[in-house]
Design an enzyme around this catalytic site. Sequence first.
Site, PDB file in Angstrom:
ATOM      1  N   CYS A   1      -3.105  38.163  -2.359  1.00  0.00           N
ATOM      2  CA  CYS A   1      -2.386  37.374  -3.378  1.00  0.00           C
ATOM      3  C   CYS A   1      -1.789  38.290  -4.436  1.00  0.00           C
ATOM      4  O   CYS A   1      -0.683  38.059  -4.927  1.00  0.00           O
ATOM      5  CB  CYS A   1      -3.325  36.349  -4.010  1.00  0.00           C
ATOM      6  SG  CYS A   1      -3.726  35.020  -2.868  1.00  0.00           S
TER       7      CYS A   1
ATOM      8  N   GLU B   1      -7.686  25.396   3.940  1.00  0.00           N
ATOM      9  CA  GLU B   1      -8.462  26.078   4.984  1.00  0.00           C
ATOM     10  C   GLU B   1      -8.179  25.498   6.361  1.00  0.00           C
ATOM     11  O   GLU B   1      -7.505  24.472   6.497  1.00  0.00           O
ATOM     12  CB  GLU B   1      -9.952  26.003   4.622  1.00  0.00           C
ATOM     13  CG  GLU B   1     -10.230  26.736   3.309  1.00  0.00           C
ATOM     14  CD  GLU B   1     -11.694  26.838   2.932  1.00  0.00           C
ATOM     15  OE1 GLU B   1     -12.536  26.137   3.534  1.00  0.00           O
ATOM     16  OE2 GLU B   1     -11.985  27.624   2.012  1.00  0.00           O
TER      17      GLU B   1
ATOM     18  N   GLU C   1      -3.170  30.761  -4.671  1.00  0.00           N
ATOM     19  CA  GLU C   1      -2.091  31.482  -5.367  1.00  0.00           C
ATOM     20  C   GLU C   1      -0.852  31.593  -4.478  1.00  0.00           C
ATOM     21  O   GLU C   1       0.279  31.412  -4.931  1.00  0.00           O
ATOM     22  CB  GLU C   1      -2.563  32.894  -5.753  1.00  0.00           C
ATOM     23  CG  GLU C   1      -3.720  32.925  -6.729  1.00  0.00           C
ATOM     24  CD  GLU C   1      -5.093  32.904  -6.060  1.00  0.00           C
ATOM     25  OE1 GLU C   1      -5.234  32.277  -4.992  1.00  0.00           O
ATOM     26  OE2 GLU C   1      -6.016  33.499  -6.625  1.00  0.00           O
TER      27      GLU C   1
ATOM     28  N   CYS D   1      -7.357  37.529  -4.791  1.00  0.00           N
ATOM     29  CA  CYS D   1      -7.665  38.506  -3.735  1.00  0.00           C
ATOM     30  C   CYS D   1      -6.521  39.506  -3.616  1.00  0.00           C
ATOM     31  O   CYS D   1      -5.430  39.306  -4.173  1.00  0.00           O
ATOM     32  CB  CYS D   1      -7.907  37.787  -2.409  1.00  0.00           C
ATOM     33  SG  CYS D   1      -6.392  37.262  -1.593  1.00  0.00           S
TER      34      CYS D   1
ATOM     35  N   CYS E   1      -4.726  31.082   0.558  1.00  0.00           N
ATOM     36  CA  CYS E   1      -5.236  31.009  -0.815  1.00  0.00           C
ATOM     37  C   CYS E   1      -4.318  30.160  -1.699  1.00  0.00           C
ATOM     38  O   CYS E   1      -3.110  30.062  -1.451  1.00  0.00           O
ATOM     39  CB  CYS E   1      -5.288  32.401  -1.426  1.00  0.00           C
ATOM     40  SG  CYS E   1      -6.477  33.509  -0.687  1.00  0.00           S
TER      41      CYS E   1
ATOM     42  N   ASN F   1      -6.131  26.103  -2.346  1.00  0.00           N
ATOM     43  CA  ASN F   1      -6.391  26.722  -1.038  1.00  0.00           C
ATOM     44  C   ASN F   1      -6.479  25.671   0.055  1.00  0.00           C
ATOM     45  O   ASN F   1      -6.998  24.577  -0.141  1.00  0.00           O
ATOM     46  CB  ASN F   1      -7.617  27.651  -1.073  1.00  0.00           C
ATOM     47  CG  ASN F   1      -8.841  27.081  -1.738  1.00  0.00           C
ATOM     48  OD1 ASN F   1      -8.746  26.189  -2.569  1.00  0.00           O
ATOM     49  ND2 ASN F   1      -9.996  27.572  -1.370  1.00  0.00           N
TER      50      ASN F   1
END
Length: 161
Positions: free
Chosen positions: A115, A64, A75, A112, A73, A62
């Site tokens: 993803c 940010e 993934e 999530c 994210c 990830n």
Amino acid sequence: MKKTQIITTVFEYDSIDELSTEDQELVLNAKEAALRAYTPYSKFNVGAALLLENGKLVQGNNQENAAYPSGLCAERVAVFYANAQYPDVAVKTIAITSHTNGSFLESPVPPCGSCRQVLLETEDRYKQPIKVILCGERKIKIVESIKQLLPLFFDKEMLDE
Ligand code: THU
């Protein structure tokens, strides 16, 4: 009115040693990736590793941003990188791990919703299910397709109707 049930099949393991050598290597790659995540805000590090049909391994973590929604994210970083680099190659498996407060999480962390949606499109794109390995230190959960984690999904079929 009719009531129906949707069943998800999850394979659970207590240790990484129970996985195939191929899956173990992927989990180790996901862990490596988690340790390189850029997470100054959440300090929650996620690592993803993909095994592609051509045998290549791709890592993602990830990323940010001070403008929070601009981050991405692990993934999706991994899948988009793989699709950008190898657009003709299917994704066979994804392993996902999480690390925070100095250790890897005991429980597996599922992807999530966004993803899951991106992984679903990737399955559709290459017409091949993606095995998902959710790896915690005390428990590993595996599903044989992202569809197991995203029932009643929206996909391109709906656009064509
Ligand atoms: N995160 C992922 O990388 N993957 C997921 O599926 C869930 C959440 C990241 C996003 C954010 O950087 C941090 O975890 C906390 O939500």
